[in-house]
Write a protein that holds these residues in place. Structure first.
Motif, PDB file in Angstrom:
ATOM      1  N   GLY A 196       0.789  -1.225   0.000  1.00 19.51           N
ATOM      2  CA  GLY A 196       0.000   0.000   0.000  1.00 19.51           C
ATOM      3  C   GLY A 196       0.815   1.264   0.000  1.00 19.51           C
ATOM      4  O   GLY A 196       0.276   2.348   0.293  1.00 19.51           O
ATOM      5  N   ASP A 197       2.117   1.175  -0.342  1.00 15.91           N
ATOM      6  CA  ASP A 197       2.951   2.380  -0.345  1.00 15.91           C
ATOM      7  C   ASP A 197       3.508   2.689  -1.738  1.00 15.91           C
ATOM      8  O   ASP A 197       4.557   3.315  -1.873  1.00 15.91           O
ATOM      9  CB  ASP A 197       4.089   2.257   0.665  1.00 15.91           C
ATOM     10  CG  ASP A 197       4.997   1.042   0.412  1.00 15.91           C
ATOM     11  OD1 ASP A 197       4.865   0.409  -0.654  1.00 15.91           O
ATOM     12  OD2 ASP A 197       5.816   0.741   1.291  1.00 15.91           O
ATOM     13  N   TYR A 198       2.769   2.299  -2.775  1.00 21.87           N
ATOM     14  CA  TYR A 198       3.232   2.579  -4.139  1.00 21.87           C
ATOM     15  C   TYR A 198       3.133   4.079  -4.427  1.00 21.87           C
ATOM     16  O   TYR A 198       2.114   4.722  -4.138  1.00 21.87           O
ATOM     17  CB  TYR A 198       2.405   1.808  -5.155  1.00 21.87           C
ATOM     18  CG  TYR A 198       2.843   2.071  -6.592  1.00 21.87           C
ATOM     19  CD1 TYR A 198       3.819   1.290  -7.193  1.00 21.87           C
ATOM     20  CD2 TYR A 198       2.287   3.124  -7.323  1.00 21.87           C
ATOM     21  CE1 TYR A 198       4.234   1.532  -8.494  1.00 21.87           C
ATOM     22  CE2 TYR A 198       2.700   3.380  -8.620  1.00 21.87           C
ATOM     23  CZ  TYR A 198       3.670   2.586  -9.199  1.00 21.87           C
ATOM     24  OH  TYR A 198       4.092   2.840 -10.477  1.00 21.87           O
ATOM     25  N   ARG A 199       4.195   4.601  -5.012  1.00 26.03           N
ATOM     26  CA  ARG A 199       4.212   6.003  -5.443  1.00 26.03           C
ATOM     27  C   ARG A 199       4.818   6.066  -6.841  1.00 26.03           C
ATOM     28  O   ARG A 199       5.888   5.508  -7.104  1.00 26.03           O
ATOM     29  CB  ARG A 199       5.054   6.873  -4.504  1.00 26.03           C
ATOM     30  CG  ARG A 199       4.596   6.894  -3.055  1.00 26.03           C
ATOM     31  CD  ARG A 199       3.257   7.593  -2.871  1.00 26.03           C
ATOM     32  NE  ARG A 199       2.925   7.697  -1.445  1.00 26.03           N
ATOM     33  CZ  ARG A 199       2.341   6.722  -0.745  1.00 26.03           C
ATOM     34  NH1 ARG A 199       2.055   5.567  -1.343  1.00 26.03           N
ATOM     35  NH2 ARG A 199       2.071   6.892   0.527  1.00 26.03           N
ATOM     36  N   ALA A 200       4.153   6.768  -7.752  1.00 23.11           N
ATOM     37  CA  ALA A 200       4.714   7.038  -9.067  1.00 23.11           C
ATOM     38  C   ALA A 200       5.836   8.057  -8.921  1.00 23.11           C
ATOM     39  O   ALA A 200       5.956   8.718  -7.878  1.00 23.11           O
ATOM     40  CB  ALA A 200       3.628   7.572  -9.994  1.00 23.11           C
ATOM     41  N   PRO A 201       6.701   8.199  -9.943  1.00 22.84           N
ATOM     42  CA  PRO A 201       7.793   9.173  -9.845  1.00 22.84           C
ATOM     43  C   PRO A 201       7.331  10.574  -9.498  1.00 22.84           C
ATOM     44  O   PRO A 201       8.067  11.332  -8.846  1.00 22.84           O
ATOM     45  CB  PRO A 201       8.423   9.117 -11.246  1.00 22.84           C
ATOM     46  CG  PRO A 201       8.158   7.719 -11.712  1.00 22.84           C
ATOM     47  CD  PRO A 201       6.802   7.387 -11.181  1.00 22.84           C
ATOM     48  N   ASP A 202       6.106  10.955  -9.894  1.00 25.06           N
ATOM     49  CA  ASP A 202       5.611  12.296  -9.566  1.00 25.06           C
ATOM     50  C   ASP A 202       4.921  12.362  -8.212  1.00 25.06           C
ATOM     51  O   ASP A 202       4.365  13.387  -7.826  1.00 25.06           O
ATOM     52  CB  ASP A 202       4.658  12.797 -10.657  1.00 25.06           C
ATOM     53  CG  ASP A 202       3.373  11.960 -10.751  1.00 25.06           C
ATOM     54  OD1 ASP A 202       3.215  10.991  -9.965  1.00 25.06           O
ATOM     55  OD2 ASP A 202       2.535  12.265 -11.623  1.00 25.06           O
TER      56      ASP A 202
END
Length: 401
Positions: A196-202
Motif C-alpha cells: 500500500g505504499d506505491y508512489r509514481a515518480p511524480d
C-alpha cells in the motif's frame, strides 16, 4: 507436515484422449487429495500454446481450486511477469484473497520476454517459469555429482529464440509495441502495491482494492544464478530453484539467492524451495512404466512443437521407436534427473536433493497418463515421507520472522 515440507507443482497436464475440461477437474481433485495427504502447497504453472497443458492462467485455476479445498496453500508457479503488469497481478490475487484469505502464494517468474536492448540487438529469452521450455545456457559441460545428486550438462534453448512458434507466442501475449518492464522493478512494484505504499515518480499514489494488504506470500521462481535469484535475495523473498527445469544450474541458482539475500520484514534469513520431477509406484519397475511418456513429452517442448497431450506408455514407445541419438540427447538432462521408483527409492533421492541444496521445502511435480496413477504417486510419497519425518530435524515454516 513435520520435517521438510513437500509441495505440489501442477502443470494441469492433458493426457492423450482427454480434454482440457477433464484435466482441470483432475487437477482440482488432485489438490483435494494433496490436502488430505498433508502436502503444504499446491501451485499451478503457467503455459501458453501447449496442447498438452491446460494451465494457461494460474490465478483462474487456483481460484477454482480454492473453492474446492480448505487448508492447503495455493499459488502460482509462476505468474509470467514478462507479459503482465504488477497491477493486474496484484488485482487478480487480491480478488482471490478476499474470499480465501491467508492461503495464497504469489509465485513470480521472469518468462515471457525481457526489455529490448539497443536498436539492432536481439534479447535472448529469460529464465522460464516452472515447467516452461526456454531457458538460459548452463555453464556445466559434463556430468558431475554433488552429495550424490546428479548435475547433468547444461542445455540451452537459445537456438529457438527465433522459432516461428516462439515468436507467435510472444506476439499473441504482448500488446503491439509493448515494452516489458525491467523484472526487478516489476517485482518491487508488486511488493509496493501489496504493502500500500506505491508512489509514481511524480508522487501519485496507487491503492489496489482488493489487493492492498492481502495476506499473500510472495515467492520468486528461477532456473539460474541470474536476475530472478538476485531479485529474490535483495528483496528478502522466498525463492524456488527449478531442478526439474534446469538441473544443471540448481546449485548456482540457490547459491546466488543466498549470496544476495537481505533480511526483510517477512524473512530474517533465506528460505529456499527446490523442485523435482517425480513418479512413484508400488515398485521401481511399475514406476518406470508409468514414466515412459516423459521423454517424448519433453521433446515436444524442446522442439517448440508445444507440449503434446501426455502419451500412454504404448504411445510413447511408438513415438520414440525411430529416435536418433540426437533425439535422446535433447531430453537426456531432464530424463536422467527425474526421480522414478518406489516410495523408498524416490524418498532417498529427494533426501539427496535436499541435502545437496539445503532446501527448506521440496516442490514435487508428477505427470502420468492416468489420473489415478498420479494421485497414487503423491499418496505413496507422502506416506513414506511422513514415515521418515521423525528421523529428520523439524523444518522452518517459511511464514514470517
Amino acid at each position: 507436515m513435520p520435517g521438510i515440507p513437500l509441495g505440489v507443482l501442477d502443470l494441469v497436464p492433458v493426457p492423450s484422449g482427454a480434454t482440457a475440461a477433464g484435466a482441470l477437474r483432475s487437477s482440482i481433485d488432485l489438490a483435494r487429495q494433496a490436502e488430505r495427504f498433508g502436502y503444504a502447497r499446491h501451485w499451478f504453472a503457467e503455459h501458453h500454446l501447449n496442447p498438452g497443458v491446460a494451465g494457461t492462467s494460474p490465478a483462474v485455476v487456483l481460484a477454482l481450486t480454492a473453492a474446492a479445498t480448505s487448508t492447503i496453500r495455493l499459488g502460482s508457479g509462476a505468474v509470467q511477469l514478462g507479459h503482465r503488469t504488477a497491477l493486474s497481478t496484484v488485482e487478480e490475487f487480491g480478488l482471490i484473497d478476499a474470499l480465501h484469505p491467508g492461503r495464497l502464494d504469489l509465485g513470480l517468474g521472469r518468462s515471457g520476454g525481457r526489455p529490448p536492448g539497443p536498436p539492432g540487438t536481439v534479447s535472448p529469452p529469460g529464465p522460464p517459469a516452472a515447467g516452461s521450455a526456454a531457458r538460459t545456457p548452463a555453464p556445466v559441460t559434463g556430468h558431475r555429482t554433488a552429495g550424490g545428486l546428479l548435475i547433468p550438462p547444461g542445455f540451452s534453448f537459445a537456438a529457438l529464440a527465433g522459432h516461428p512458434r516462439v515468436a507467435l507466442a510472444q506476439k499473441l501475449l504482448m500488446l503491439p509495441g509493448a515494452r516489458p518492464q525491467d523484472y526487478e522493478e516489476q517485482v518491487e512494484d508488486v511488493l509496493a502495491l501489496l504493502r500500500g505504499d506505491y508512489r509514481a515518480p511524480d508522487g501519485t499514489e496507487a491503492h489496489v482494492v482488493p489487493g492492498e494488504g492481502a495476506d499473500v506470500q510472495v515467492w520468486i521462481l528461477g532456473s539460474s544464478a541470474g536476475q530472478s535469484a538476485e531479485a529474490a535475495g535483495r528483496n528478502g523473498l522466498r525463492f524456488t530453484s527449478n531442478y526439474h527445469v534446469s538441473p544443471a544450474t540448481v546449485l548456482e541458482a540457490s547459491d546466488a539467492y543466498r549470496a544476495a539475500f537481505k533480511p526483510s520484514d517477512e524473512l530474517e534469513r533465506p528460505y529456499l524451495s527446490v523442485s523435482a520431477d517425480v513418479v512413484v509406484a508400488e515398485d521401481d519397475a511399475s514406476a518406470r512404466e508409468l514414466a515412459t511418456g516423459y521423454a517424448p513429452w519433453v521433446r515436444s517442448i524442446r522442439t517448440a512443437e508445444g507440449a503434446i497431450p501426455y502419451p500412454t506408455p504404448d504411445e510413447a514407445r511408438a513415438l520414440t521407436a525411430d529416435w536418433t541419438a540426437a533425439d535422446h540427447a535433447l531430453v537426456a538432462d531432464r530424463v536422467d534427473t527425474r526421480f522414478v521408483g518406489s516410495a523408498r527409492t524416490v524418498a532417498d533421492q529427494l533426501e539427496r536433493l535436499q541435502e545437496a541444496t539445503g532446501a527448506d521445502e521440496l516442490l514435487i511435480t508428477t505427470i502420468t497418463h492416468g489420473h489415478a496413477d498420479r494421485v497414487r504417486s503423491y499418496r505413496l510419497l507422502a506416506e513414506e515421507w511422513h514415515r521418515r519425518a521423525p528421523a529428520r530435524p523439524a523444518a522452518r515454516t517459511g511464514t514470517t520472522t
